[in-house]
Motif scaffolding. Structure first.
Motif, PDB file in Angstrom:
ATOM      1  N   HIS A 194      62.577 -31.344 -11.411  1.00 22.64           N
ATOM      2  CA  HIS A 194      63.544 -30.329 -10.975  1.00 22.64           C
ATOM      3  C   HIS A 194      64.881 -30.959 -10.575  1.00 22.64           C
ATOM      4  N   PRO A 195      65.981 -30.441 -11.107  1.00 20.74           N
ATOM      5  CA  PRO A 195      67.272 -30.891 -10.584  1.00 20.74           C
ATOM      6  C   PRO A 195      67.504 -30.285  -9.201  1.00 20.74           C
ATOM      7  N   VAL A 196      68.359 -30.931  -8.466  1.00 22.64           N
ATOM      8  CA  VAL A 196      68.629 -30.507  -7.088  1.00 22.64           C
ATOM      9  C   VAL A 196      69.170 -29.069  -7.053  1.00 22.64           C
ATOM     10  N   GLN A 197      69.833 -28.665  -8.110  1.00 20.49           N
ATOM     11  CA  GLN A 197      70.362 -27.286  -8.169  1.00 20.49           C
ATOM     12  C   GLN A 197      69.220 -26.266  -8.124  1.00 20.49           C
ATOM     13  N   VAL A 198      68.131 -26.559  -8.814  1.00 16.99           N
ATOM     14  CA  VAL A 198      66.978 -25.648  -8.818  1.00 16.99           C
ATOM     15  C   VAL A 198      66.273 -25.692  -7.460  1.00 16.99           C
ATOM     16  N   ILE A 199      66.117 -26.909  -6.954  1.00 21.03           N
ATOM     17  CA  ILE A 199      65.458 -27.062  -5.654  1.00 21.03           C
ATOM     18  C   ILE A 199      66.242 -26.295  -4.585  1.00 21.03           C
ATOM     19  N   HIS A 200      67.574 -26.424  -4.624  1.00 28.71           N
ATOM     20  CA  HIS A 200      68.414 -25.721  -3.637  1.00 28.71           C
ATOM     21  C   HIS A 200      68.356 -24.207  -3.821  1.00 28.71           C
ATOM     22  N   ALA A 201      68.326 -23.764  -5.064  1.00 27.60           N
ATOM     23  CA  ALA A 201      68.278 -22.319  -5.309  1.00 27.60           C
ATOM     24  C   ALA A 201      67.023 -21.720  -4.675  1.00 27.60           C
ATOM     25  N   ILE A 202      65.904 -22.438  -4.827  1.00 29.79           N
ATOM     26  CA  ILE A 202      64.632 -21.946  -4.274  1.00 29.79           C
ATOM     27  C   ILE A 202      64.644 -22.058  -2.752  1.00 29.79           C
ATOM     28  N   LYS A 203      65.172 -23.192  -2.270  1.00 28.98           N
ATOM     29  CA  LYS A 203      65.246 -23.417  -0.824  1.00 28.98           C
ATOM     30  C   LYS A 203      66.160 -22.372  -0.174  1.00 28.98           C
ATOM     31  N   ASP A 204      67.330 -22.157  -0.776  1.00 23.88           N
ATOM     32  CA  ASP A 204      68.286 -21.184  -0.223  1.00 23.88           C
ATOM     33  C   ASP A 204      67.688 -19.788  -0.198  1.00 23.88           C
ATOM     34  N   LEU A 205      66.954 -19.463  -1.253  1.00 24.23           N
ATOM     35  CA  LEU A 205      66.329 -18.137  -1.301  1.00 24.23           C
ATOM     36  C   LEU A 205      65.395 -17.959  -0.111  1.00 24.23           C
ATOM     37  N   TYR A 206      64.510 -18.947   0.103  1.00 20.89           N
ATOM     38  CA  TYR A 206      63.536 -18.807   1.185  1.00 20.89           C
ATOM     39  C   TYR A 206      64.198 -18.884   2.559  1.00 20.89           C
ATOM     40  N   GLU A 207      65.307 -19.634   2.640  1.00 28.92           N
ATOM     41  CA  GLU A 207      65.956 -19.784   3.949  1.00 28.92           C
ATOM     42  C   GLU A 207      66.859 -18.608   4.295  1.00 28.92           C
ATOM     43  N   SER A 208      67.434 -17.975   3.258  1.00 26.36           N
ATOM     44  CA  SER A 208      68.416 -16.949   3.633  1.00 26.36           C
ATOM     45  C   SER A 208      68.459 -15.723   2.731  1.00 26.36           C
ATOM     46  N   GLY A 209      67.652 -15.691   1.681  1.00 27.98           N
ATOM     47  CA  GLY A 209      67.804 -14.544   0.780  1.00 27.98           C
ATOM     48  C   GLY A 209      66.525 -13.896   0.317  1.00 27.98           C
ATOM     49  N   TYR A 210      65.386 -14.340   0.883  1.00 28.83           N
ATOM     50  CA  TYR A 210      64.116 -13.898   0.318  1.00 28.83           C
ATOM     51  C   TYR A 210      63.688 -12.510   0.783  1.00 28.83           C
ATOM     52  N   SER A 211      63.217 -11.748  -0.162  1.00 26.60           N
ATOM     53  CA  SER A 211      62.557 -10.475   0.134  1.00 26.60           C
ATOM     54  C   SER A 211      61.842 -10.064  -1.134  1.00 26.60           C
ATOM     55  N   ASN A 212      60.948  -9.073  -1.006  1.00 27.03           N
ATOM     56  CA  ASN A 212      60.380  -8.531  -2.234  1.00 27.03           C
ATOM     57  C   ASN A 212      61.481  -7.773  -2.975  1.00 27.03           C
TER      58      ASN A 212
ATOM     59  N   ALA B 100      67.830 -10.119  -3.507  1.00 27.06           N
ATOM     60  CA  ALA B 100      66.777 -10.815  -4.239  1.00 27.06           C
ATOM     61  C   ALA B 100      66.584 -10.171  -5.615  1.00 27.06           C
ATOM     62  N   THR B 101      66.651  -8.832  -5.663  1.00 28.02           N
ATOM     63  CA  THR B 101      66.516  -8.121  -6.934  1.00 28.02           C
ATOM     64  C   THR B 101      67.617  -8.540  -7.902  1.00 28.02           C
ATOM     65  N   LYS B 102      68.830  -8.630  -7.364  1.00 33.94           N
ATOM     66  CA  LYS B 102      69.971  -8.995  -8.204  1.00 33.94           C
ATOM     67  C   LYS B 102      69.797 -10.420  -8.756  1.00 33.94           C
ATOM     68  N   ALA B 103      69.367 -11.323  -7.885  1.00 34.35           N
ATOM     69  CA  ALA B 103      69.179 -12.716  -8.332  1.00 34.35           C
ATOM     70  C   ALA B 103      68.073 -12.796  -9.392  1.00 34.35           C
ATOM     71  N   TYR B 104      67.011 -12.046  -9.159  1.00 35.79           N
ATOM     72  CA  TYR B 104      65.875 -12.025 -10.092  1.00 35.79           C
ATOM     73  C   TYR B 104      66.327 -11.491 -11.450  1.00 35.79           C
ATOM     74  N   GLU B 105      67.055 -10.389 -11.439  1.00 32.26           N
ATOM     75  CA  GLU B 105      67.504  -9.789 -12.693  1.00 32.26           C
ATOM     76  C   GLU B 105      68.601 -10.624 -13.357  1.00 32.26           C
ATOM     77  N   ASN B 106      69.377 -11.361 -12.548  1.00 28.96           N
ATOM     78  CA  ASN B 106      70.363 -12.283 -13.130  1.00 28.96           C
ATOM     79  C   ASN B 106      69.664 -13.372 -13.941  1.00 28.96           C
ATOM     80  N   SER B 107      68.481 -13.781 -13.469  1.00 27.64           N
ATOM     81  CA  SER B 107      67.730 -14.798 -14.195  1.00 27.64           C
ATOM     82  C   SER B 107      67.260 -14.266 -15.536  1.00 27.64           C
ATOM     83  N   ARG B 108      66.867 -13.009 -15.536  1.00 30.99           N
ATOM     84  CA  ARG B 108      66.458 -12.383 -16.790  1.00 30.99           C
ATOM     85  C   ARG B 108      67.647 -12.394 -17.770  1.00 30.99           C
ATOM     86  N   ALA B 109      68.798 -12.097 -17.226  1.00 31.08           N
ATOM     87  CA  ALA B 109      70.007 -12.100 -18.059  1.00 31.08           C
ATOM     88  C   ALA B 109      70.308 -13.516 -18.571  1.00 31.08           C
TER      89      ALA B 109
END
Lengths: 149, 410
Positions: free
Chosen positions: B39-57, B69-78
């Motif tokens: 994993h590059p640090v960018q991916v590690i940070h994205a996951i870490k940041d989500l759990y630290e400040s952006g996580y929800s169902n 969280a929905t927006k970030a999830y759907e952005n990944s689909r895009a």
């Protein structure tokens, strides 16, 4: 590297290169096919018993150096042993590779001791025990056949 | 070569923290990328940041975190849509990985379609995940599995493929890049031939997407499956691309929450694409990480990555070929950055252990492709597989470690 030397001792490399009792026994009393599905190693063990003693034992198949040398050394160790001695040796060998604590009933391993270096490489323990489990299966099948007759 | 010259591998390596670690007191040389990439640090940070400040169902939440969280999830689909150039976003289904993607197509597309006497066409170089789901379908429907043979070099026998592709064939499922041989298959040719007979094609892209640019519209494939964890993302996330008109006709694969429009005990109405196929709470962090991984890959450019990896492959192949008693399994004309090999004197597992003591991580075994091992009459191979962050110096370490291994066993 010390661990590695411990794992691949000269005796082990020698048994890998010059396999002992590497042959089929025609119409053996006991036979089992051992497979390690994780790595594809395959060992066949052939067994002849006479008056409760391992009269002849052999193996074939293919595996890594640890697997092959363990099978080779096993056949040497078991030939001439009584059934009870063979079982005790299997248990003691298994304990030595998989268990931290001493078991009071364990018997001396003799030359098999060189294989205990495998303990430092947990993923390789199954390589060293495959032949023994196959022997155990061949032995148990034989005993089952005898008792059901 | 200009691409390779400009390729800044050291700056890429700096993005992957794990590459600085030591194994058994030696610098890690990670050549097990076909099993899982780092994993590059960018991916590690994205996951870490989500759990630290952006996580929800995700989905249906009215509160801010859920919307973010929905927006970030759907952005990944895009991001995935853009990455493989799908026509529209809802053609991208999040799955747990390639295995689930293939099972989805097998159960939801093939199973309702197939009847006794029909045929499924795969190849001899498939990963178990592209064999077993089809065997299950065969048991369930009475269909038959047909297998395209491979040559001694590790290439598909295309004349046999043409013969096996018959009126009875209902689906072709083929690997893009072989995980055991490194072969890049002529996917476009296969798809065109199948389509000429009206047969749908699923491509297993698990080993392809991180190494070669994939354009599903240009290929014309009906389904394309891949995993996140071989693409610098995490395990437990992957995707299935499917053509909209096929996905729309397919019944849901799993039942549960999120895949419905309305539920009553009398009748349930299924949701629209892609949600119809995404029952249950998904791997939210994994999906967001995968989106970031794709952005990272795009920032370097798959063309440049492919050129770099090809250079590594050529260098490693020439080095390894010089070693007495070493045989490369899989010598196709078109190969991705992966070398499977065996040594005359040393079993692959012993190679794996000895290389590990030199800090070199490779994979040994049958690589979940036992029919390939059986084809070449070998129990296993040792496999070194390259990624964007590997260096020519690391190939030298591999080369020396193999020589040392042979020395110990001779």
């Amino acid at each position: 590297m010390d661990n590695l030397r411990e794992l691949y001792q000269e005796v082990i490399l020698d048994h890998n290169k010059n396999k002992r009792n590497y042959r089929k026994i025609e119409n053996p009393d006991g036979f089992a096919h051992g497979v390690n599905p994780l790595c594809g190693d395959q060992i066949d063990v052939y067994l002849d018993l006479k008056d409760g003693v391992v009269e002849d034992i052999s193996f074939d198949g293919q595996g890594c150096a640890i697997c092959t040398s363990s099978a080779s050394m096993m056949t040497v160790a078991l030939k001439g042993k009584t059934e009870a001695e063979a079982q005790a040796l299997f248990k003691s060998f298994h304990h030595a590779l998989t268990d931290e604590k001493q078991h009071p009933e364990d018997v001396p391993l003799g030359k098999l001791k060189v294989l205990t270096g495998v303990k430092e490489f947990p993923v390789r323990v199954k390589c060293a025990t495959l032949a023994w489990h196959t022997f155990d299966a061949a032995f148990k099948k034989l005993k089952d056949e005898i008792t059901t007759e | 070569m200009s691409n390779v010259a400009q390729y800044d591998v050291e700056s890429i390596r700096n993005d992957f923290p794990i590459l600085a670690t030591e194994v058994h007191g030696k610098p890690l040389v990670y050549l097990d990328n076909a099993a899982s990439s780092q994993h590059p640090v960018q991916v590690i940070h994205a996951i870490k940041d989500l759990y630290e400040s952006g996580y929800s169902n995700i989905h249906r939440g009215v509160h801010q975190l859920s919307q973010d969280a929905t927006k970030a999830y759907e952005n990944s689909r895009a991001a995935i849509r853009g990455f493989i150039n799908a026509d529209c976003i809802h053609e991208i289904i999040f799955t747990s990985g390639t295995t689930e993607s293939i099972n989805l197509v097998a159960q939801s597309y093939a199973r309702p379609l197939l009847k006794k006497g029909d045929e499924i066409l795969i190849t001899h170089m498939e990963h178990h995940s592209n064999i077993v789901p089809w065997q299950m379908i065969c048991e369930q429907t009475g269909a038959e599995l047909k297998v395209v043979p491979i040559s001694d070099q590790g290439e598909l026998e295309m004349d046999r493929f043409a013969e096996l592709l018959s009126e009875k064939t209902k689906i072709v499922s083929v690997v893009h890049v072989s995980n055991a041989l490194g072969t890049v298959n002529p996917i476009k040719e296969i798809i065109d031939a199948a389509h000429a007979k009206g047969i749908a094609v699923l491509v297993d892209g698990a080993q392809a997407v991180s190494h070669i640019p994939v354009d599903v519209q240009a290929l014309g494939c009906d389904f394309y499956a891949f995993s996140g964890h071989k693409l610098y993302g995490s395990t437990g996330i992957g995707a299935l691309y499917g053509k909209e008109k096929l996905l729309n006709k397919m019944p849901p694969y799993k039942g549960g929450g999120d895949m419905i429009l309305s539920v009553s005990f009398e009748k349930t109405e299924y949701n629209t694409l892609p949600y119809k196929f995404e029952a249950g709470t998904p791997n939210i962090a994994g999906a967001i990480g995968l989106g970031t991984a794709i952005e990272y890959v795009q920032s370097i450019g798959l063309g440049a990555i492919a050129a770099h990896e090809h250079g590594l492959l050529e260098y490693a192949t020439s080095k390894l070929k010089e070693i007495d008693g070493l045989r490369i399994i899989g010598q196709a004309e078109q190969k991705a950055g992966l070398i499977s090999f065996v040594l005359d004197q040393v079993h692959p597992h012993d190679i794996g252990t000895l290389l590990d003591m030199e800090g070199v991580a490779i994979r040994t075994g049958h690589h979940c492709a036992q029919p390939v091992m059986e084809r070449y009459k070998i129990p296993a191979t040792a496999r070194a597989s390259f990624a964007m962050y590997n260096t020519f110096a690391e190939i030298d370490v591999l080369n020396e470690a193999i020589k040392k291994t042979i020395g110990m066993f001779s």
